[in-house]
Design an enzyme around this catalytic site. Structure first.
Site, PDB file in Angstrom:
ATOM      1  N   SER A 238      28.771  44.239  46.058  1.00 45.45           N
ATOM      2  CA  SER A 238      27.562  43.904  45.617  1.00 45.45           C
ATOM      3  C   SER A 238      26.898  42.999  45.811  1.00 45.45           C
ATOM      4  CB  SER A 238      27.272  44.594  43.979  1.00 45.45           C
ATOM      5  OG  SER A 238      28.245  43.161  43.510  1.00 45.45           O
ATOM      6  N   LYS A 239      25.246  42.677  45.339  1.00 45.85           N
ATOM      7  CA  LYS A 239      25.035  41.708  45.743  1.00 45.85           C
ATOM      8  C   LYS A 239      25.733  39.503  45.556  1.00 45.85           C
ATOM      9  CE  LYS A 239      19.838  40.681  45.940  1.00 45.85           C
ATOM     10  NZ  LYS A 239      18.422  41.800  45.345  1.00 45.85           N
ATOM     11  N   ARG A 240      26.727  40.132  44.360  1.00 43.87           N
ATOM     12  CA  ARG A 240      26.882  38.842  43.671  1.00 43.87           C
ATOM     13  C   ARG A 240      28.197  38.514  45.310  1.00 43.87           C
ATOM     14  NH1 ARG A 240      31.712  39.955  41.213  1.00 43.87           N
ATOM     15  NH2 ARG A 240      31.698  41.680  41.091  1.00 43.87           N
TER      16      ARG A 240
END
Ligand code: GLU
Length: 472
Positions: A238-240
């Protein structure tokens, strides 16, 4: 039979690495088998689908060279067709209207939960043809009551589902809009898709879709469900974990072929080969070699693969690709060396095109001050005379070429009994403003004669000023 695959993204988010890997596998499989690759935009979720996301999909696919033979088809343009199938199914009982109210469904759910049963629709409107006043019905697919559905998955192997576990799926909402599992089935059927390759988050949808395909009187396609991509910490990517949006990689100067090479290796392998050209991927890719376990995204490996592709590319080609990145770095490609020459000088030391452009700044633009630490270390009085002499020799070089520059520098080093580095490093600092650059002859060649001489003049003046200051 012509192999036909499809990539069917929903434009409800950015085009992320996981989706592209799916697209790539579909595309490779079609290319490998001289088949056809279809692009279908699944935009029926009108609230979450955006025009911008659609554009990002189209641009991303184009940048990566994942060209479609058909499409893009948009599901929102196929509502008449979905309606046609629903009406047909309603007419002969393959589907039926369900007039349950929200309250009734809530009550059913509560009861099932209390009894420790699986929450599922109980089929109460299956055989009640009379409409109910004041309720807009949904349409449900009449799922087979018993028997099993066998998914012969090309990656996961044989996965068996019991029909008794599947309830009657809603295929049209009360406002008449069709639902996801149904539109996929109609589309895969109409578009004659032979191989459905997609993320394994869809595996649980597959038995329902197979039942509906059977209801259309068709054979199911071959399925291959791809394992997830994880972040380096083992959680779903994911984005993180950093950029997942393909546009960010484009902007940072990753090569599309390197992106595809990196992504193909997430879940697929061919011996222990790491670097693949696109033609090799097409030749070697097979679904049967896709791994069953999830694979982890590793940004360092991506950079390494990018660098390998940079090294493998001709400097002409690399130069062409570099031009927009010079612009991005705020540099004017017309105000300095040919980009292909920069590529030649820098390809061994840059892992992205943006990095390459930024490293070549001093070839296009003058700098204000030399890095103070380097100046202190390398621009000292002992080097003053050799620098003046080398400046004079460089001014006399009639043709500014790497050999001529190397000869001039070597001759001065010899005259002063300096090893090459002892002269090269001060020259480098004077001409680039810092301690790192390609070999000195290449560096001066790229910077150009006029700029080299002017910068040497500045360095000489700097050393003299300092000497005067410390003497005074
Ligand atoms: N539209 C679905 C998604 O983006 C894919 C559907 C499919 O491949 O069957 O997850």
């Amino acid at each position: 039979m012509t192999v036909r695959t499809r990539f069917a993204p929903s434009p409800t988010g950015v085009l992320h690495l996981g989706s592209i890997r799916t697209a790539l596998f579909c595309w490779l499989y079609a290319r490998r088998h001289k088949g056809e690759f279809v692009l279908r935009i699944e935009d029926t979720d009108r609230e979450r689908s955006t025009e911008e996301n659609v554009m990002a999909i189209l641009e991303g696919m184009e940048w990566l060279g994942l060209d479609a033979d058909e499409g893009p088809f948009y599901q929102t343009q196929r509502f008449d067709r979905y309606r046609e199938v629903i009406n047909e199914w309603l007419a002969d009982g393959r589907a039926y209207h369900c007039y349950c109210t929200r309250e009734e469904l809530d009550e059913l759910r509560a009861k099932q939960m209390e009894a420790g049963e699986k929450v599922r629709y109980d089929g109460r409107w299956r055989d009640r043809p009379e409409p109910r006043e004041g309720v807009d019905p949904v349409v449900r697919f009449r799922n087979p009551d018993d028997g099993e559905v066998v998914v012969d998955d090309q990656v996961r192997g044989r996965v068996v589902f019991q029909n008794s576990e599947l309830d009657d799926l809603i295929i049209a909402r009360s406002d008449g809009t069709p639902t996801y599992n149904f539109t996929v089935v109609v589309d895969d059927y109409d578009m004659q898709i032979t191989h459905v390759i997609r993320g394994d988050d869809h595996l649980n949808n597959t038995p329902r879709q197979m039942n509906m395909i059977a209801a259309l009187g068709a054979e199911p396609p071959v399925y291959a469900h791809l394992p997830m991509i994880l972040g380096p910490d083992g959680a779903k990517l994911s984005k993180r974990h950093g950029a997942v949006d393909i546009r960010e990689y484009h902007e940072e100067g990753y090569l599309p072929e390197a992106m595809l090479n990196y992504l193909v290796r997430l879940g697929w392998s061919h011996g222990d080969q790491e670097i693949f050209s696109i033609d090799e991927m097409i030749e070697l890719f097979d679904i049967a070699d896709v791994n069953q376990s999830a694979s982890a995204f590793n940004p360092e490996k991506l950079r390494w693969i990018n660098q390998q592709h940079i090294l493998a590319m001709s400097t002409e080609e690399l130069g062409e690709r570099l031009v927009p990145f010079l612009g991005k770095a705020g540099l004017d490609p017309a105000n300095g060396p040919l980009p292909s020459h920069v590529a030649e000088g820098f390809h061994e030391r840059a892992d992205t095109l943006l990095h390459m452009a930024a490293s070549a700044r001093y070839c296009y633009e003058d700098f204000e001050d030399v890095d103070p630490k380097s100046a202190k270390k390398h621009l000292r009085p002992v080097i003053l005379e050799p620098l003046k002499v080398v400046r004079a020799r460089l001014a006399d070089v009639p043709h500014w070429g790497q050999t001529q520059i190397a000869e001039a520098v070597a001759a001065v080093a010899e005259d002063y009994e300096l090893n090459l580095g002892k002269l090269g490093q001060p020259l480098r600092v004077a001409v680039t403003g810092g301690p790192v650059s390609p070999p000195i002859d290449v560096t001066l060649w790229l910077v150009g004669q006029e700029r080299t001489l002017a910068r040497l003049d500045k360095a000489v003046a700097l050393i003299e000023e300092r000497a005067a200051a410390s003497a005074g």
